[in-house]
Design an enzyme around this catalytic site. Structure first.
Site, short mmCIF file in Angstrom:
data_model
loop_
_atom_site.label_atom_id
_atom_site.label_comp_id
_atom_site.label_asym_id
_atom_site.label_seq_id
_atom_site.Cartn_x
_atom_site.Cartn_y
_atom_site.Cartn_z
N CYS A 119 -0.96 17.56 18.62
CA CYS A 119 -0.97 18.70 17.70
C CYS A 119 -2.24 19.49 17.93
O CYS A 119 -3.12 19.07 18.69
CB CYS A 119 -0.84 18.23 16.26
N LYS A 198 9.08 16.37 9.47
CA LYS A 198 7.73 16.41 8.90
C LYS A 198 7.71 17.49 7.82
O LYS A 198 7.93 18.67 8.10
CB LYS A 198 6.70 16.72 9.99
N ARG A 208 -6.59 15.61 5.78
CA ARG A 208 -7.28 16.82 6.21
C ARG A 208 -8.79 16.67 6.10
O ARG A 208 -9.54 17.34 6.82
CB ARG A 208 -6.76 18.02 5.42
N LYS A 251 7.95 11.92 7.96
CA LYS A 251 6.60 12.00 7.39
C LYS A 251 6.62 13.02 6.26
O LYS A 251 7.08 14.15 6.47
CB LYS A 251 5.60 12.41 8.47
N SER A 277 -1.78 9.63 4.21
CA SER A 277 -3.10 9.46 3.59
C SER A 277 -3.07 9.47 2.07
O SER A 277 -3.72 8.66 1.42
CB SER A 277 -4.05 10.55 4.10
#
Length: 328
Positions: A119, A198, A208, A251, A277
């Site tokens: 990515c 996603k 992030r 995801k 996360s």
């Protein structure tokens, strides 16, 4: 009918419960995410993700050895470059941070499967996953020019020793572009794990922080999926399968177990679920406050992903889960 049928008969003893358990979590199901940063001797804990660190390559190698010794078969690498630019040079340069980390890990632990996240958001100053229209402040990525960047990135990662390429930007045609690039460069045998479904999710917040990849303006809703959609996930996976994907990912995982099930039922490819996360951080915060039993809630959650149809689970809990599984 009762009293002839008593389901509790099969719950009377721990060994009996193990014998009839329908879904069993194994260490070999786990993939551990790692974040590589430039420098030496660096281990910066991510404030919003207790127990997760940004690591320099020497520390990444140490972590990879520990992961392998625990029996976890694979890691996925993310990179935080020293410099960012609109061409995402750090993503595809042969001396990029992920490329260097990949080579170092494969030299130190050759049998560990190294997946590279393919990515661009960590490598651009605006934090979006590709080229933007000049002056556009909405975050709408130019799809087709970005495919060329993803193709270059995938080939560079393969040259560095990546075992699996995992494109995650949700560009239309990204699997086809990566497959074309890999095949043309002689990497026909490297599989693609597509982030096929996603979603544009609030659960990515702590990531992030870890990857320094928050959008500087706009959002990613023009390329990541809307959380209200499930049928669209099947459309996405069918396109990715047709383009040459070898593994499919959903995801996030926790709020999307229905999607995991749909993807599993619609495909004969291995399905991965990314326990992201925000899901990790909520459990960690509750556990640190003594509000939940961390081991039980983690193991129940990971097993639930298996029950929903996941063959593989990317999770920041992987090392703890491996220790708990090893001790059981």
């Amino acid at each position: 009918m009762f009293p002839n049928h008593r389901p509790r008969r099969l719950r009377t003893h721990p060994q009996l419960r193990r014998m009839v358990r329908e879904n069993v979590l194994n260490i070999s199901d786990l993939i551990y995410p790692l974040f590589a940063v430039p420098g030496h001797g660096i281990a910066n804990e991510v404030k919003s993700m207790p127990g997760v660190f940004q690591l320099s390559i020497d520390k990444i190698v140490e972590e990879a050895k520990e992961v392998y010794d625990l029996g976890i078969p694979s890691i996925i690498l993310f990179g935080i470059p020293a410099d960012k630019d609109v061409d995402a040079t750090g993503a595809w340069h042969d001396c990029g941070i992920v490329q260097k980390a990949t080579t170092a890990v494969k030299e130190a632990v050759p049998d560990l499967i190294v997946i590279n996240d393919t990515c661009l958001c960590e490598y651009t100053p605006h934090g979006h996953c590709g080229y933007l229209e000049l002056g556009d402040l909405t975050g709408r990525v130019l799809n087709d020019p970005t495919l060329e960047l993803l193709k270059k990135t995938a080939v560079s990662q393969a040259k560095a020793g990546a075992d699996i390429i995992a494109p995650s930007g949700m560009m239309d045609g990204f699997v086809s572009a990566v497959r074309e690039g890999l095949d043309a460069a002689g990497f026909q045998d490297i599989p693609i794990m597509s982030y096929a479904a996603k979603y544009s999710s609030a659960y990515y917040g702590p990531f992030r922080d870890a990857a320094d990849s928050a959008p500087q303006f706009g959002d990613r809703r023009t390329y990541q999926m809307d959380p209200g959609n499930a049928r669209e996930a099947i459309k996405e996976i069918e396109l990715d399968i047709a383009e040459g994907a070898d593994l499919l990912m959903v995801k996030p995982a926790l709020s999307y177990m229905d999607v995991i099930l749909r993807v599993k039922e619609a495909s004969n490819l291995p399905v991965a679920a990314y326990n992201v996360s925000g899901e990790y951080s909520m459990v960690k915060a509750a556990a640190l406050n003594g509000w939940v039993d961390e081991e039980r809630i983690v193991m129940e959650t990971l097993t639930s992903f298996k029950r929903a149809g996941a063959d593989l689970i990317l999770t920041y809990h992987a090392k703890d889960a491996a220790r708990w599984l090893g001790a059981s």
